[in-house]
Design an enzyme around this catalytic site. Structure first.
Site, short mmCIF file in Angstrom:
data_model
loop_
_atom_site.label_atom_id
_atom_site.label_comp_id
_atom_site.label_asym_id
_atom_site.label_seq_id
_atom_site.Cartn_x
_atom_site.Cartn_y
_atom_site.Cartn_z
N GLU A 54 30.83 30.75 21.58
CA GLU A 54 31.86 31.69 22.04
C GLU A 54 33.22 31.42 21.40
O GLU A 54 34.03 32.34 21.25
CB GLU A 54 31.98 31.65 23.57
CG GLU A 54 30.80 32.29 24.30
CD GLU A 54 29.65 31.33 24.54
OE1 GLU A 54 29.66 30.20 23.99
OE2 GLU A 54 28.71 31.70 25.27
N PHE A 116 25.37 29.63 40.22
CA PHE A 116 24.98 29.25 38.87
C PHE A 116 25.89 29.92 37.84
O PHE A 116 26.11 31.13 37.90
CB PHE A 116 23.52 29.64 38.61
CG PHE A 116 23.07 29.36 37.20
CD1 PHE A 116 23.00 28.06 36.72
CD2 PHE A 116 22.75 30.41 36.35
CE1 PHE A 116 22.61 27.80 35.42
CE2 PHE A 116 22.34 30.16 35.04
CZ PHE A 116 22.28 28.85 34.57
N GLN A 117 26.41 29.14 36.92
CA GLN A 117 27.33 29.60 35.88
C GLN A 117 28.55 30.31 36.45
O GLN A 117 29.07 31.25 35.87
CB GLN A 117 26.61 30.48 34.85
CG GLN A 117 25.62 29.69 34.01
CD GLN A 117 25.13 30.43 32.77
OE1 GLN A 117 25.06 31.64 32.76
NE2 GLN A 117 24.78 29.67 31.74
N LYS A 166 29.04 40.63 38.20
CA LYS A 166 27.81 41.30 37.73
C LYS A 166 27.49 42.58 38.50
O LYS A 166 27.04 43.57 37.93
CB LYS A 166 26.64 40.32 37.84
CG LYS A 166 25.38 40.83 37.14
CD LYS A 166 24.31 39.75 37.02
CE LYS A 166 23.11 40.29 36.24
NZ LYS A 166 22.05 39.28 36.12
N MET A 488 45.75 14.83 7.86
CA MET A 488 47.09 14.88 8.43
C MET A 488 47.30 13.75 9.43
O MET A 488 48.37 13.14 9.49
CB MET A 488 47.33 16.25 9.09
CG MET A 488 48.77 16.50 9.48
SD MET A 488 49.91 16.39 8.08
CE MET A 488 50.01 18.11 7.56
#
Lengths: 581, 109
Positions: A54, A116-117, A166, A488
């Protein structure tokens, strides 16, 4: 009887995106977003790009937005999908890039139950978004989409999150669909046209300045103000410097261009800023990488500050004249007034100032022809790699970059003559940005040369997107400036920590990037000698339909200079390892 | 550091309050006290309705007062940051009011 279209929440979302003009979204499916993904499958107006992580989706959408000026759109699922997107959202936020991120959420009745999630996406993203919406009523989806795009793209642009439980997208709940024609957010009213009194004051100062500097940043690009800026300087004939985010807004090959300013800015740009009697800041915000110590910043300069964001003005450096509005409009207003007063302005008076700058440039300016002294006796210079790339692409490519020394070398040595061609994570400094951002640019401009100047550290942070590049056949050129260290970090350790390289080298654990690229179905080329460099790059750019990964082993001891000396003024710079101003 | 009072008129929406509070927390400013109520009497805010060409309805907007300890320069920055929040309609301290980007030289809230 109503004749309005009846659609599910998910179908309304797709329709609304299409009605908003979206034709491309970047995303990754998952449980809470499955209704939306099914609606996506059943339509053919919007193309979805399946990334491999993602973070890649957000950076790709970000690169697309930076190159086109249109908002990037991301679709992710709840929980880890949402949290993985955060780094990319923060990157867009810090650089004021328009983006709309749609995240699935667990069903309304499960919110707050540790489902969940489940994660509080609105909460987690709050400090790094311009605004966010959670859908509580599916009827509102079209209105929320319309508002989200409006907020993301107007005023100072930024990312907007829409979190959708959802059940709001369930296929069996239908709603009358109508896309709003207009947005009216009564509590949101970013400035557009400047106050004419402030314009008059600004013009008065511009007419009398003897040592003016135009200092333009990312806000000028966001406002598409390149023509106005160019016109303004046709009149003024002043030296121009750009921030890292502003590169390209003024042609880098123009004789009045000083180069980038700030931490790794050119000697002449920093000297000019410090010694100016007037600084006109255009969509730039006096970031700490620009000012060095604010109390020692440009002691003799009056400041005219053009910005769309009230909170950016007089935040670090007090402005003498603040001009709020779209900088494009503010510049137009200044030009219009200046044009009536041309008889009061004589560009010749700037001649001593130009002479001074020329002198600075010739004493400590950058050497843009380092590649001419190459020999196999010496290691490859990273700066010369960028110079070759610039020459081969004739300065016309879209260049994305990651974060670190290679990014600064690219900014210093690739001369951008147009805005939106230099795509990098400026404020957030997000390693892993370059490759997915290049994908976004390539989707926007499939016929343009798109290259990513990266390092072996950064590229490994989103290397998985090589797989996306294969799936969608994206012939990007990756120039990996490989110094076998976090360059760096190592440079700072060399300069400030007695050369103690704490955790900045990999102890011979780097992958074989050629084989890695090949395993993803691409072409890999390894370069270890100066004599191989130019032919290898020419070969890479000649393969128009292939992604080519050029792994260039460069001098690991090389540092980026100039470099501002911390807590001092803009006049105080390291010019090399043993020389300072 | 002086104790100061800020007054905000904002949309009465979920998440609006936490954005305001978050802005203080994010920058390390402590909130000494905070009070928020839905506005029932719109009479004092007629000028906002006129300015924004809108008509407030019951329960649509909240009035928030915050007391905080900050310096002068930070005060201005806080006002501007609050003004930037999308759900904030107007914000004032003792001397000034921001009404959606327009700075007015008195406390009108």
């Amino acid at each position: 009887m109503s004749t309005k279209l009846k659609l599910s929440g998910a179908d309304m979302l797709m329709r609304a995106l299409h009605d908003e003009g979206v034709d491309l979204i970047f995303g990754y499916p998952g449980g809470a977003a499955l209704h939306i993904y099914d609606a996506l499958f059943r339509q053919d107006k919007i193309e979805h790009i399946l990334v491999r992580h993602e973070q890649g989706a957000t950076h790709a959408a970000d690169g697309y937005a930076r190159a086109t000026g249109k908002p990037g759109v991301v679709l992710v699922t709840s929980g880890p999908g949402a949290t993985n997107a955060i780094t990319g959202i923060a990157t867009a936020f810090m650089d004021s890039i328009p983006m709309v991120v749609i995240s699935g959420q667990v069903a309304s009745h499960l919110i707050g139950t540790d489902a969940f999630q489940e994660t509080d996406m609105i909460g987690i993203s709050r400090p790094v978004v311009k605004h966010s919406y959670c859908v509580f009523d599916a009827n509102e989806i079209p209105k929320i989409v319309k508002e989200a795009f409006h907020v993301a793209t107007t005023g100072r642009p930024g990312p907007v999150v829409i979190d959708i439980p959802k059940d709001m997208t369930a296929p069996d709940n239908l709603f009358e669909y109508e896309y709003p024609k207009k947005v009216n957010i009564r509590s949101y009213n970013p400035p557009v046209e400047p106050d004419i009194n402030q314009i008059e004051r600004a013009v008065t100062e511009l007419l009398i300045a003897n040592r003016p500097v135009i200092y333009a940043g990312g806000g000028a690009i966001a406002s598409n103000a390149e023509e106005e800026l160019f016109r303004l300087n046709e009149i003024l004939d002043a030296p121009v410097t750009n921030t890292l985010m502003g590169l390209g807004i003024y042609p880098a090959t123009h004789h009045r261009f000083l180069g980038m300013l700030g931490m790794h800015g050119t000697y002449q740009a920093n000297m000019a800023m410090h010694n100016a009697d007037l600084i006109i800041a255009i969509g730039a915000r006096f970031d700490d990488r620009i000012t060095n110590n604010p109390s020692k910043f440009s002691p003799g300069a009056k400041i005219i500050h053009l910005d769309v964001d009230h909170s950016s003005v007089s935040k670090i450096i007090e402005a003498n004249i603040a001009v709020f509005g779209q900088v494009k409009n503010s510049l137009s207003a200044i030009i219009k007034l200046l044009e009536t007063k041309l008889d009061q302005y004589n560009k010749d008076k700037l001649q001593p100032w130009h002479e001074q700058i020329k002198n600075w440039k010739s004493t400590h300016g950058l050497n843009y022809e380092l590649y001419k002294n190459e020999s196999d006796e010496n290691p490859i210079l990273p700066q010369a790699v960028v110079q070759h790339v610039y020459n081969i692409t004739e300065g016309k490519a879209y260049v994305t970059s990651d974060v670190g020394q290679h990014q600064m070398f690219a900014a210093q040595y690739y001369h951008f003559d147009e805005p939106r061609k230099w795509i990098n994570s400026g404020s957030m400094g997000t390693m892993g940005f370059g490759l997915p951002a290049a994908m976004g640019v390539k989707f926007a401009f499939p016929n343009e040369e798109v290259l990513c100047i990266t390092g072996e550290g950064s590229i490994q942070m989103c290397i998985q997107e090589l797989s996306t590049c294969l799936q969608y056949n994206l012939p990007i050129k990756i120039i990996n400036i490989n110094n076998e260290a976090l360059g760096m970090v190592k440079q700072w350790q060399d300069m400030n920590y007695g050369g103690r390289h704490s955790q900045s080298t990999y102890q011979n654990s780097l992958p074989d990037f050629v084989k890695l690229a090949e395993s993803y179905g691409h072409v890999g080329i390894k370069v270890e000698k100066n004599s191989e460099l130019k032919p290898a790059l020419e070969k890479a750019f000649s393969m128009k339909d292939r992604l080519v990964f050029v792994d260039v082993y460069v001098d690991p001891a090389e540092h980026v200079y100039p470099m501002l000396i911390a807590n001092h003024s803009l006049e105080d710079m390291w010019l090399s390892k043993d020389k300072k101003t | 550091m002086i104790k100061r009072k800020l007054t905000l008129i904002m949309e009465n929406k979920p998440g609006a309050l936490v954005r305001v509070v978050g802005l203080f927390h994010q920058r390390g400013y402590n909130i000494e006290s905070l009070h928020v109520d839905p506005v029932v009497d719109f009479t004092p805010y007629k000028f906002i309705e006129n300015e924004l060409e809108t008509k407030f309805k019951d329960n649509e907007i909240s009035r928030l007062t915050i007391q905080t300890l900050v310096s002068d320069s930070l005060m201005r920055q806080i006002l501007r940051q609050l003004n930037k929040l999308i759900d904030v309609i107007a914000v004032s301290n003792e001397e000034t009011t921001y009404l959606k980007g327009v700075l007015l030289d008195e406390n009108l809230l």
